[in-house]
Design a protein around this motif. Structure first.
Motif, PDB file in Angstrom:
ATOM      1  N   SER A   1       0.816  -1.207   0.000  1.00 29.42           N
ATOM      2  CA  SER A   1       0.000   0.000   0.000  1.00 29.42           C
ATOM      3  C   SER A   1       0.849   1.255   0.000  1.00 29.42           C
ATOM      4  O   SER A   1       0.470   2.279  -0.543  1.00 29.42           O
ATOM      5  CB  SER A   1      -0.902   0.005   1.214  1.00 29.42           C
ATOM      6  N   SER A   2       2.043   1.167   0.604  1.00 31.30           N
ATOM      7  CA  SER A   2       2.846   2.378   0.685  1.00 31.30           C
ATOM      8  C   SER A   2       3.360   2.796  -0.681  1.00 31.30           C
ATOM      9  O   SER A   2       3.913   3.856  -0.854  1.00 31.30           O
ATOM     10  CB  SER A   2       4.013   2.170   1.635  1.00 31.30           C
ATOM     11  N   MET A   3       3.209   1.940  -1.659  1.00 35.79           N
ATOM     12  CA  MET A   3       3.739   2.297  -2.971  1.00 35.79           C
ATOM     13  C   MET A   3       2.638   2.730  -3.921  1.00 35.79           C
ATOM     14  O   MET A   3       2.852   2.856  -5.108  1.00 35.79           O
ATOM     15  CB  MET A   3       4.435   1.084  -3.567  1.00 35.79           C
TER      16      MET A   3
ATOM     17  N   VAL B   1      18.173  -7.578  -5.761  1.00 32.37           N
ATOM     18  CA  VAL B   1      17.699  -8.962  -5.856  1.00 32.37           C
ATOM     19  C   VAL B   1      16.373  -9.112  -5.107  1.00 32.37           C
ATOM     20  O   VAL B   1      15.431  -9.735  -5.601  1.00 32.37           O
ATOM     21  CB  VAL B   1      18.775  -9.950  -5.311  1.00 32.37           C
ATOM     22  N   GLN B   2      16.283  -8.494  -3.943  1.00 26.51           N
ATOM     23  CA  GLN B   2      15.040  -8.592  -3.174  1.00 26.51           C
ATOM     24  C   GLN B   2      13.872  -8.001  -3.954  1.00 26.51           C
ATOM     25  O   GLN B   2      12.796  -8.570  -4.025  1.00 26.51           O
ATOM     26  CB  GLN B   2      15.191  -7.841  -1.848  1.00 26.51           C
ATOM     27  N   LYS B   3      14.128  -6.852  -4.546  1.00 27.01           N
ATOM     28  CA  LYS B   3      13.094  -6.168  -5.323  1.00 27.01           C
ATOM     29  C   LYS B   3      12.643  -7.037  -6.484  1.00 27.01           C
ATOM     30  O   LYS B   3      11.468  -7.224  -6.744  1.00 27.01           O
ATOM     31  CB  LYS B   3      13.698  -4.873  -5.884  1.00 27.01           C
ATOM     32  N   ARG B   4      13.633  -7.568  -7.184  1.00 24.59           N
ATOM     33  CA  ARG B   4      13.346  -8.341  -8.383  1.00 24.59           C
ATOM     34  C   ARG B   4      12.574  -9.625  -8.048  1.00 24.59           C
ATOM     35  O   ARG B   4      11.671 -10.024  -8.766  1.00 24.59           O
ATOM     36  CB  ARG B   4      14.676  -8.661  -9.088  1.00 24.59           C
TER      37      ARG B   4
ATOM     38  N   HIS C   1      11.203   1.968  -0.210  1.00 24.22           N
ATOM     39  CA  HIS C   1      12.516   1.316  -0.291  1.00 24.22           C
ATOM     40  C   HIS C   1      12.884   0.631   1.022  1.00 24.22           C
ATOM     41  O   HIS C   1      13.722  -0.238   1.059  1.00 24.22           O
ATOM     42  CB  HIS C   1      13.602   2.311  -0.696  1.00 24.22           C
ATOM     43  N   LEU C   2      12.228   1.030   2.104  1.00 20.62           N
ATOM     44  CA  LEU C   2      12.531   0.407   3.394  1.00 20.62           C
ATOM     45  C   LEU C   2      12.183  -1.085   3.385  1.00 20.62           C
ATOM     46  O   LEU C   2      12.773  -1.866   4.097  1.00 20.62           O
ATOM     47  CB  LEU C   2      11.781   1.098   4.528  1.00 20.62           C
TER      48      LEU C   2
END
Ligand SMILES: Nc1ncnc2c1ncn2[C@@H]1O[C@H](COP(=O)(O)OP(=O)(O)OP(=O)(O)O)[C@@H](O)[C@H]1O
Length: 843
Positions: free
Chosen positions: A37-39, A318-321, A518-519
């Motif tokens: 939701s924060s995005m 990597v986490q994002k992807r 990003h957190l």
């Protein structure tokens, strides 16, 4: 929304089945934006890009329905924010083209007994809090979803990938969640939601990020899954090829997990297992509480783990992807099985009792007996420090604590010593003044963000200390006040200091620039967010009465306001004489009641003018350190100093003494975070448990100006937390206030003239004069860094001298304090000198 996806949302497609994932025909997997939701409120310009990105990324990531859910969820949210959307009123577009027509979800016959509605395209869940099953539903929702808004009667939650991950890690399966949800819902569980839950819960835990020998690895028991990641265009090239590993993956063995969950932290430093059960439609054994069945880990049953190494700097990418590919990565620390790192002797003192909400937040972190990285959100004064300390007592490995100032460093160390039995030699401080290490082979280091990210020339001692910090694996990294720290600082901290788990602590995750997302990758997802109202009802934080006071602008001020540029507009609505009078009235009223009052003004000119005219002390960026300390100490201890005027540096950079009343005369546009932070300043009032005690939070707003719009926007977060803002249009007997400022038309005209002249060349900007992130410090009036500078002299020249006199004559409160302090000091030194003389002469 493209018709295909809209149909997917509305036509309630068939349940997903194992194996269907490879036969995808609809566009691609979840983007991170769609999962949190924060995005959700990023620029609309991203819209088209997102769609084509999603097309490009079509892979066998998610099952059809889950994917459709995610797509619909993502696109609809964008659509409702579309720039070109023509709106007839604020709600029509919301229901346009039947997009929010959910009639295909009929109500169950006994729907009145059930407290939940669900919105099938975005995973929003609405709770009727007054329902007899409201408490039970709240416990359930807190576990599977994120709170969005919790005013008195209807609460709103949102199910996200991260919230489901949290649910899975406290022992819930898709079946548990669906059964409980079905029992509480007024309608059937929509197919899109069912699929989302099934797909996501199934995927969690398959890919892990682990730290071994100071290196990061991506691990999975599923070799195919890792191969898929290695074939990915972003992750593949990031792999570190170590000599000897060829193209194959490193294979080790690991304890196999039970089907449900691993043992909890039942007896670990007072942290108990999350109270969740594979809940049925009806309440679990204990009304309102849902308990999990826990499986013991079977140590004999090991399974092969495949892994590849990634460089430190690539962790975030990597986490994002992985999340984009629908394979969210787990970052968990199996601290009880870590025999590489030394154990730390630390336990909570026997008399330390953590509060239920502190326990609840920690159970989210240690839900399955391992430490999950993430962020715990608790309002100011609710005891974040003790939460961090309890986490350290549970993990019992080396800890590094990062704070925003050296003052908090000292406080953190003291709190560790107060609440735990840590040996004082095992907890050291790394600041400009002190660069100690702990004595044993493990321990705790408390430092500031700026000490570890400072790229300027370091002293020899600092360098040695940094090498020490970099050269070890830490069990836990505690990150204080994460909402104010820039992403870049986190990146630097995290890439230079390796820790197995990270716990971020904050009072609010709000940021107007939306950079909070990003957190999720730098620290971890939000693990827990407390309900402010509940905490204040239980007496853990103060009850606050919030009011917005509408101050009419006199005609001559309003005329100028309409003509003015944006900066002058801000000055004029802050300098509105009615606001001035309201402020004076409220200060008199609350001082008479024995309150301590902080008046906030972001607009520096008005801050000084108000303080000087009302003869009160003030602090802004340009106030020297010694003067700040003197003012703060007097505000805390001197019964004659009960009101303090503060610029925005009071929001984060000062350790403020307790206050019971806040008055805002000027604020930073529509910043919800600032509003929440400021309210937080009065939540820790010691008198909070006195019978009938209330703290007060007033926002003074100039009527019919932009300020009213900003004020409403600022309040949204607090309204979501359940605070109700009363509007005060008239203050009783205001005109009877003794020495009421600007009571005559002549005085008001003079004020207007002076304000216009003084601010003709633009206003003075405040500076946050602290060492927060090692930025060059800009002194008073922006002397360094090219800011605008204004002095009393300039004022005098501009205004023909009369304001000079006004300033000098009113310099008052701060100066008086200085004089008093000097006088006291003189008496003290005279006394010492007399004493010395007496000793010397023997008389
Ligand atoms: N479980 C507890 N039992 C007794 N006192 C507690 C407990 N938890 C916190 N406190 C007390 O509550 C006060 C506020 O705690 P703390 O300073 O950690 O709050 P905080 O959430 O960090 O606030 P801020 O955001 O303002 O720094 C402290 O005096 C602390 O000792």
């Amino acid at each position: 929304m493209p018709p295909k996806r809209k149909a997917a949302a509305q036509a309630a497609p068939a349940p997903s089945k194992a194996g269907r994932t490879s036969a995808l025909s609809t566009p691609g997997p979840a983007t991170p934006r769609s999962l949190d939701s924060s995005m959700m409120s990023e620029a609309d310009d991203d819209f088209d890009e997102d769609v084509s990105e999603a097309q490009k990324q079509r892979e066998d990531g998610l099952g059809v329905e889950a994917e459709q859910f995610v797509q619909v969820f993502d696109l609809s949210s964008k659509r409702f924010q579309g720039k070109n959307e023509k709106r007839t009123d604020s709600v029509t577009s919301f229901f346009k083209n039947g997009e929010r027509d959910f009639h295909y979800l009929p109500l169950k016959p006994d729907h009145q007994r059930r407290p939940l509605y669900i919105e099938p395209t975005q995973g929003l869940i609405f709770l009727e809090r007054w329902s007899p099953r409201g408490k039970q539903a709240t416990d359930f929702l807190v576990t599977i979803a994120e709170p969005v808004s919790r005013p008195k009667y209807i609460h709103e939650y949102k199910m996200t990938a991260h919230s489901l991950y949290a649910a899975v890690s406290v022992g819930l399966t898709a079946k548990d969640i669906l059964t409980s949800l079905d029992g509480l819902l007024k309608t059937e569980v929509p197919q899109s939601i069912r699929s989302f839950i099934e797909e996501y819960t199934m995927r969690f835990g398959k890919v892990k990020l682990v730290l071994k020998g100071n290196k990061f690895y991506i691990e999975s028991v599923d070799e195919k899954m890792l191969a898929r990641l290695l074939n990915d265009e972003i992750i593949g090239p990031l792999r570190v090829h170590t000599s000897g590993d060829g193209e194959g993956l490193t294979v080790t063995t690991a304890p196999k997990m039970g089907g449900l969950v691993i043992p909890g932290t039942q007896n670990a430093a007072g942290v108990h297992q999350a109270n969740l059960k594979a809940g049925g439609a009806e309440p679990a054994a204990n009304e309102g509480e849902l308990y999990a069945t826990l499986n013991e880990e079977d140590d004999d049953d090991k399974e092969a783990v495949h892994a590849f190494e990634i460089p430190d700097h690539a962790v975030e990418t990597v986490q994002k992807r992985c999340l984009e590919l629908g394979m969210p990565i787990l970052e968990e620390y199996d601290f009880r099985n870590d025999d590489q790192n030394a154990n730390l002797e630390i336990d909570l003192r026997p008399n330390t009792q953590i509060r239920p909400y502190q326990e609840q937040s920690l159970s989210k972190m240690f839900g399955n007996g391992r430490a999950k990285s993430g962020i715990i959100v608790l309002p100011c004064g609710a005891g974040k420090t003790l939460v961090g300390i309890t986490a350290a007592c549970t993990i019992k490995k080396g800890v590094i604590v990062l704070c925003t100032s050296s003052m908090s460093v000292v406080q953190w160390r003291q709190e560790f010593l107060k609440w735990s039995n840590i040996n004082p030699d095992d907890i050291a401080i790394f600041t400009a003044e002190s660069k100690n290490k702990f004595s044993g082979n493990t321990g705790i280091i408390v430092t500031t963000y700026s000490m570890v990210t400072n790229s300027r020339e370091r002293s020899h001692d600092s360098k040695k200390m940094m090498d020490f910090l970099r050269g070890r694996e830490w069990g836990l990294m505690l990150l204080d006040e994460v909402h104010v720290v820039p992403a870049e600082v986190f990146r630097r901290v995290i890439s230079s200091i390796k820790s197995h788990s990270k716990l971020g602590l904050t009072a609010t995750l709000l940021r107007e620039d939306d950079k909070i997302s990003h957190l999720n990758f730098l620290i971890g997802p939000k693990l827990f967010e407390a309900n402010w109202m509940e905490l204040s009802q239980q007496g853990h934080i103060a009850k606050v009465q919030c009011a917005e006071v509408w101050c009419p602008m006199p005609t001559e001020f309003y005329d100028e306001y309409l003509r003015a540029n944006s900066h002058m507009k801000r000055t004029l609505y802050a300098m509105n004489p009615s606001k001035f009078q309201a402020c004076q009235y409220l200060i008199n009223y609350h001082e008479a009641r024995g309150d301590k009052i902080i008046v906030f003004s972001d607009e520096l000119y008005s801050l000084k003018q108000y303080a000087l005219k009302l003869n009160k002390v003030y602090i802004y960026g340009g106030t020297g350190q010694a003067e700040r300390m003197q003012v703060l100490q007097n505000f805390q201890h001197n019964p004659n100093v009960n009101t303090l005027f503060l610029s925005k540096i009071g929001d984060t950079s000062l350790d403020l003494p307790e206050a019971t009343v806040l008055i805002q005369i000027s604020s930073h546009f529509g910043s919800r975070r600032q509003e929440a932070q400021r309210l937080g300043r009065i939540l820790r009032a010691k008198r909070r448990n006195d019978e009938g005690f209330n703290a007060f939070f007033y926002s003074l707003v100039s009527k019919d100006t932009q300020e009213m719009y900003y004020s409403a926007k600022r309040q949204t977060f607090l309204v979501d937390q359940g605070y109700a803002f009363k509007v005060i249009t008239q203050l009783a007997n205001l005109d009877k206030t003794p020495d009421l400022a600007f009571a005559t038309a002549k005085e008001r005209r003079e004020l207007l003239q002076r304000t216009l002249v003084d601010n003709e060349k633009g206003g003075e900007e405040d500076v946050e004069n602290d060492d927060l992130f090692g930025k060059p410090v800009r002194r008073a009036g922006g002397r360094r860094g090219g800011g605008v500078r204004r002095t009393a002299g300039t004022l005098g020249e501009l205004s023909g001298g009369q304001d000079m006199a006004y300033i000098e004559q009113n310099k008052g409160a701060n100066k008086t304090l200085k004089k008093q302090a000097k006088a006291q000091q003189n008496t003290f030194f005279k006394k010492i000198a007399r004493e010395k003389e007496r000793v010397r002469t023997g008389k």
